[in-house]
Design a protein around this motif. Sequence first.
Motif, PDB file in Angstrom:
ATOM      1  N   GLU A 185     -19.561 -24.815  31.448  1.00 40.82           N
ATOM      2  CA  GLU A 185     -18.289 -25.614  32.333  1.00 40.82           C
ATOM      3  C   GLU A 185     -18.768 -25.532  33.954  1.00 40.82           C
ATOM      4  N   LYS A 186     -17.427 -26.884  34.282  1.00 46.15           N
ATOM      5  CA  LYS A 186     -17.464 -27.019  36.055  1.00 46.15           C
ATOM      6  C   LYS A 186     -15.431 -26.720  35.821  1.00 46.15           C
ATOM      7  N   TRP A 187     -15.238 -26.755  37.003  1.00 49.49           N
ATOM      8  CA  TRP A 187     -13.914 -26.882  36.676  1.00 49.49           C
ATOM      9  C   TRP A 187     -13.347 -27.124  38.880  1.00 49.49           C
ATOM     10  N   ALA A 188     -12.375 -28.050  38.771  1.00 52.76           N
ATOM     11  CA  ALA A 188     -11.701 -27.562  39.858  1.00 52.76           C
ATOM     12  C   ALA A 188     -10.374 -27.450  40.232  1.00 52.76           C
ATOM     13  N   LEU A 189     -10.399 -27.053  41.564  1.00 56.48           N
ATOM     14  CA  LEU A 189      -8.779 -26.970  41.978  1.00 56.48           C
ATOM     15  C   LEU A 189      -7.393 -27.814  41.816  1.00 56.48           C
ATOM     16  N   GLN A 190      -6.829 -28.570  41.761  1.00 58.33           N
ATOM     17  CA  GLN A 190      -6.102 -29.727  42.723  1.00 58.33           C
ATOM     18  C   GLN A 190      -5.294 -29.076  43.547  1.00 58.33           C
TER      19      GLN A 190
END
Length: 202
Positions: A185-190
């Motif tokens: 999993e990867k993630w990014a905060l907008q």
Amino acid sequence: NIDLSLYDIRMAWSFRQKGLHVYVVPKVDGPRTVESFWWDAKSGGWWMDEWSDENLTPTCATIWDSDEPGDRGVVIGCADGMLRVEDEEAANDGDKRIESEVILGPLTPADAEQVLFTALEPVLVGKPGYGGVWLEVYTAAIPDFQGGENAIFRHYVGPGYQGDLVISALANQIWVRLTNGAIGEKWALQTLFGRARVAGAR
């Protein structure tokens, strides 16, 4: 301060991620621990990187240059003798999971000694392949420290827009910690918005 008799400094600029990798690499007769730092040009902030396996720690770094910007990247020489290229789309570190952590704070409304934080509204990237994060909230009386070891609020936030998270935190400021250690999993905060009101005197 860095003792240059014990350490070499390796640096490489990332065209893709717009920042600077700084590796503090021990000399042959020096300490074994490698310290890795990242300077983000957009935020102007420093971050410390930790490696999932000692074999992956950097010993040198250079730029793989090309006429096309998309072909440029940072090449890292690792402790196991292998060369690896940075990849911002990678969900794992080889066969190792990436345990990512971001701490945001202190978050303090202007012109208020103490406030009641009532809600947070995090929005994560919701594209395919992106996961969520565990969100934790800590309170602090002074901005120098994150607060206690125990979070006053903990909640899993999925990718995309998930709505408001209702919290109740009476404090001078809060800290928000986001973590993800899931394999693949990867993630990014907008965005991350919060709501608070000035606490009345009793």
